[in-house]
Scaffold this active site. Structure first.
Site, PDB file in Angstrom:
ATOM      1  N   LEU A 195     -14.952  -7.478 -15.425  1.00 40.84           N
ATOM      2  CA  LEU A 195     -15.127  -6.103 -15.899  1.00 40.84           C
ATOM      3  C   LEU A 195     -15.662  -6.159 -17.322  1.00 40.84           C
ATOM      4  O   LEU A 195     -14.921  -6.303 -18.286  1.00 40.84           O
ATOM      5  CB  LEU A 195     -13.804  -5.337 -15.832  1.00 40.84           C
ATOM      6  CG  LEU A 195     -13.110  -5.316 -14.458  1.00 40.84           C
ATOM      7  CD1 LEU A 195     -11.840  -4.472 -14.523  1.00 40.84           C
ATOM      8  CD2 LEU A 195     -14.049  -4.809 -13.360  1.00 40.84           C
ATOM      9  N   ASP A 196     -16.976  -6.042 -17.439  1.00 39.85           N
ATOM     10  CA  ASP A 196     -17.654  -6.225 -18.717  1.00 39.85           C
ATOM     11  C   ASP A 196     -17.355  -5.074 -19.676  1.00 39.85           C
ATOM     12  O   ASP A 196     -17.466  -3.900 -19.303  1.00 39.85           O
ATOM     13  CB  ASP A 196     -19.164  -6.332 -18.480  1.00 39.85           C
ATOM     14  CG  ASP A 196     -19.951  -6.448 -19.762  1.00 39.85           C
ATOM     15  OD1 ASP A 196     -19.804  -7.462 -20.455  1.00 39.85           O
ATOM     16  OD2 ASP A 196     -20.704  -5.497 -20.076  1.00 39.85           O
ATOM     17  N   ALA A 197     -17.002  -5.427 -20.925  1.00 40.99           N
ATOM     18  CA  ALA A 197     -16.817  -4.444 -22.008  1.00 40.99           C
ATOM     19  C   ALA A 197     -15.888  -3.305 -21.598  1.00 40.99           C
ATOM     20  O   ALA A 197     -16.041  -2.164 -22.044  1.00 40.99           O
ATOM     21  CB  ALA A 197     -18.167  -3.882 -22.460  1.00 40.99           C
TER      22      ALA A 197
END
Length: 580
Positions: free
Chosen positions: A235-237
Site C-alpha cells: 500500500l504505497d504512501a
C-alpha cells in the site's frame, strides 16, 4: 467467519468512514466481492504467510534488459538463471502505464505498461517466485482518465479529486509534507482555474477517499491484483490517504480504517495474502500500522537503513542496539512481522531517525554522504522551513571512502551492512542494485532530472552477467557472496520471521542477536563487528554453558581461544552451539 459476522465487520468499517451511508454501500461492496469470487480461478490463497525461506527481491520491471526481449521477459530470464531458490518473492515495482516518477504516477491501474510486456509476462514469474505488486492508492497521474474527466466535469472522475479554494487553503498549515513542492496544483478547466491536492508532485493528483466510489474502485483493484498473482500487495504512501482541513492529514483514523477494511477482506477472501504498508515516518508512527493485529500483516523497518549506515560509519552500535532492544520490548501483534531492508528504489529516509539519533549527528551523516556523491531531498515543515527528508545515494557507494582509492574496507563495510538485517526478526528484502554492488548513477540523474535516479540504474543483461562471473570486479565480489549468504539463511529455522529474538548488550562496536527457532530446537548467535580492527568477545558471558561453536555463515569453526571469539574487522558470524 459467517456472513453475518462479515457483514457486521464491513458495516463497522464503512460506518467509521461514511456514517449513515454504510447501509447503502454494503450491497455495493458485496457486488465487488462477488465479482472477485466469480473471476478467481481455482482456490483462494491458503498457505502459511511466511517462514525462514522467505526473502524478497525488489526490482523494476526493466532493471535488467536483454537485446530483442521484452524487459519483463528479460528480467525473468535473469532471475531464473541467477536467483532461482535464492529469493522466494519478487517485488516488481509499478509496472503500469505512467507519466512520471518511474511508475508511481499511474495513468492506468489495471494494465501492464506495454513498454515492459503484458499480464502473461507477469504471470510467467510465478513459475519460480511469488510476487508483490504496488497498489498506488493515494494519487493518480494527470494523464489518468479520471483526471481528464475531472477537468471536463464528467464521470467517473468528476468527484475523485480534492479541490481546495483560496479561503479553505488557510486551513492547510498543519499538513505534514514529504516534499518541498507546493501542496496545491493549479488546473485549468472550462469552469475556470481550480486548485487540487497534490501531496507528492504536480503530476500526482491525490484521490478523494471521502467519496466512497474511490474506495470501491481500489478495493476492486486490490482484488484484481491478487487474481493476477500477487501474494503480497504494498500500500504505497498509504499514510497520506485521508484528508481533513485543519488537520495534519497523515495517519488519520479514517486512513487506519481503510487498512483495516482491506485486512478484513483479505482474511476472508484470500487468507494467504499479505498486506504491506509503506509509511516512511518515525518509528513510533510506523508501527501504528500493525493496529491491534487488524491492519498490516507486515510493515517496513524504515529506521534500519539509516541506523545501519550511521552505525558502520561511526563504528558505534550505541543507537542501533538501543533501538533494537526497544523493538524487542514493544508489543507486536501475533501474526505480524517486519520487512527488513537497507537499500531500496527510493533514498535512505531520515525521518525514521527522529527521536533515535540527535540532530547534530544526523547532520554529520548527511555531510558524510554528500562527500560520497549523495543528493539530499527536502520536505516542507509546518513552520515553513525545509528539512532533510532522505539521502539519495547508492547504498553501495555510501560505504566507499571518497579519499581512499582503492578503499580496502569498502566492500567489507557494504557486505556487513547487508548481512546485519538477515539476522533480525522479520523478512529480508534486497534491492537488485544492492545485490549487484551498483555504484552511483549521476548520468541517470542528469538524464531524468530526478535525484532518486542515482540509485535506479538499468542494467544491460549480458554486461551484468559478465561482471558477476568475473571475481575481480566489484559486482563479481558482491553478487555471488551475497547470494551465498541468502541461501544459507534460508536453511536456518531460527531465522523464521516470528522466531524469538534477543538483542545483546555487548561492547560498543559489536552488534549481537540471539535467535531461537519456534520449536526451541535451534539457536543462532549472530555477531557483527563494526570496527575496522580485530575485536575479542567472551562468549561465556553471552552463553552460559560450555559449548562448541560452528560458524554456519563461513562453514568453519570460528577463531576461538578458550571461550574468547576473535572477530576480524567488519566481520559477521552466525554461530550454532553444539553442546558437549
Amino acid at each position: 467467519m459467517t456472513q453475518t459476522d462479515l457483514d457486521s465487520r464491513l458495516l463497522h468499517h464503512l460506518g467509521v468512514l461514511y456514517g449513515e451511508q454504510a447501509q447503502e454501500l454494503l450491497p455495493r461492496l458485496h457486488q465487488v466481492i462477488s465479482h472477485h469470487i466469480e473471476l478467481r480461478q481455482g482456490e483462494c490463497l491458503k498457505r502459511a504467510k511466511w517462514d525462514e525461506q522467505d526473502i524478497m527481491l525488489i526490482t523494476y520491471g526493466d532493471s535488467v534488459q536483454y537485446p530483442g526481449m521484452k524487459p519483463l521477459a528479460g528480467l525473468k530470464q535473469f532471475l531464473d538463471r541467477r536467483l532461482h531458490n535464492v529469493f522466494s518473492m519478487v517485488h516488481i515495482l509499478p509496472f503500469f502505464p505512467y507519466s512520471s516518477d518511474d511508475g508511481f504516477s499511474v495513468s492506468d491501474f489495471r494494465s501492464v505498461n506495454p513498454d515492459l510486456g503484458d499480464w502473461d509476462d507477469i504471470a510467467a514469474f510465478k513459475q519460480n517466485f511469488d510476487l508483490m505488486f504496488d497498489l498506488v492508492l493515494n494519487h493518480m497521474s494527470r494523464e489518468h482518465l479520471w483526471f481528464v474527466n475531472y477537468v471536463q466535469d464528467a464521470s467517473p472522475g468528476r468527484d475523485y479529486v480534492i479541490e481546495v479554494d483560496e479561503e479553505e487553503s488557510k486551513n492547510l498549515s498543519m499538513v505534514v509534507r514529504p516534499r518541498a513542492s507546493p501542496l496545491l496544483s493549479r488546473v485549468r478547466t472550462p469552469r475556470g482555474n481550480r486548485h487540487v491536492w497534490a501531496t507528492f508532485s504536480n503530476d500526482q493528483i491525490d484521490l478523494n477517499y471521502a467519496n466512497p466510489e474511490v474506495l470501491l474502485e481500489f478495493i476492486d483493484t486490490l482484488l484484481d491484483y491478487v487474481r493476477h498473482g500477487a501474494r503480497a500487495v504494498r500500500l504505497d504512501a498509504v499514510a497520506f490517504l485521508w484528508k481533513e482541513l485543519g488537520s495534519s492529514c497523515i495517519h488519520l483514523p479514517q486512513t487506519h480504517e481503510v487498512v483495516k477494511l482491506f485486512r478484513t477482506l483479505m482474511e476472508v477472501l484470500e487468507p494467504g495474502a499479505i498486506l504491506l504498508t509503506e509509511t516512511n515516518v518515525p518509528h513510533a508512527e510506523n508501527i501504528g500500522y500493525f493496529g491491534e493485529g487488524d491492519e498490516a500483516d507486515m510493515i517496513y523497518q524504515f529506521s534500519l537503513p539509516p541506523l545501519i549506515l550511521h552505525a558502520i560509519h561511526t563504528e558505534s552500535t550505541r543507537y542501533l542496539t538501543q533501538w533494537a532492544m526497544h523493538l524487542d520490548q514493544e508489543e507486536r501483534p501475533a501474526g505480524c512481522t517486519y520487512l527488513n531492508f537497507t537499500a531500496s528504489h527510493d533514498g535512505v529516509g531520515l525521518r525514521p531517525l527522529e527521536g533515535i539519533i540527535p540532530d547534530d549527528e544526523v547532520d554529520e551523516l548527511i555531510e558524510e554522504m554528500r562527500s560520497r556523491g549523495a543528493f539530499v531531498s527536502m520536505r516542507a515543515n509546518s513552520d515553513g522551513q525545509d528539512r532533510p527528508y532522505e539521502l539519495n545515494i547508492s547504498y553501495f557507494d555510501a560505504f566507499r571512502h571518497p579519499e581512499e582509492i582503492p578503499d580496502r574496507w569498502h566492500i567489507s563495510r557494504f557486505s556487513l551492512s547487508q548481512t546485519m538485517p538477515l539476522a533480525l526478526r522479520g523478512i529480508p528484502a534486497v534491492y537488485i542494485n544492492a545485490l549487484a554492488g551498483t555504484p552511483n548513477d549521476p548520468v541517470g540523474v542528469e538524464r531524468t532530472g530526478m535525484t532518486r535516479s542515482i540509485n535506479r540504474r538499468k542494467w544491460d543483461g549480458p554486461e551484468l552477467e559478465n561482471l558477476i562471473d568475473h571475481p575481480l570486479t566489484e559486482t563479481g565480489r558482491v553478487f555471488p557472496e551475497y547470494a551465498r549468504r541468502l541461501k544459507i539463511r534460508q536453511g536456518i529455522k531460527a531465522f523464521h520471521p516470528e522466531a524469538p529474538q534477543r538483542v545483546l548488550d555487548l561492547p560498543d562496536g559489536i552488534f549481537g542477536i540471539m535467535r531461537t527457532s519456534l520449536d526451541g530446537q535451534q539457536e543462532v548467535l549472530a555477531l557483527h563487528n563494526l570496527k575496522s580492527r580485530v575485536m575479542e568477545i567472551d562468549l561465556s558471558e553471552i552463553y552460559g554453558e560450555k559449548v562448541n561453536w560452528f560458524d554456519v555463515l563461513h562453514q568453519e569453526i570460528p577463531d576461538m581461544s578458550a571461550d574468547t571469539l576473535r572477530m576480524l574487522p567488519l566481520q559477521a558470524v552466525w554461530l550454532l552451539p553444539e553442546k558437549e
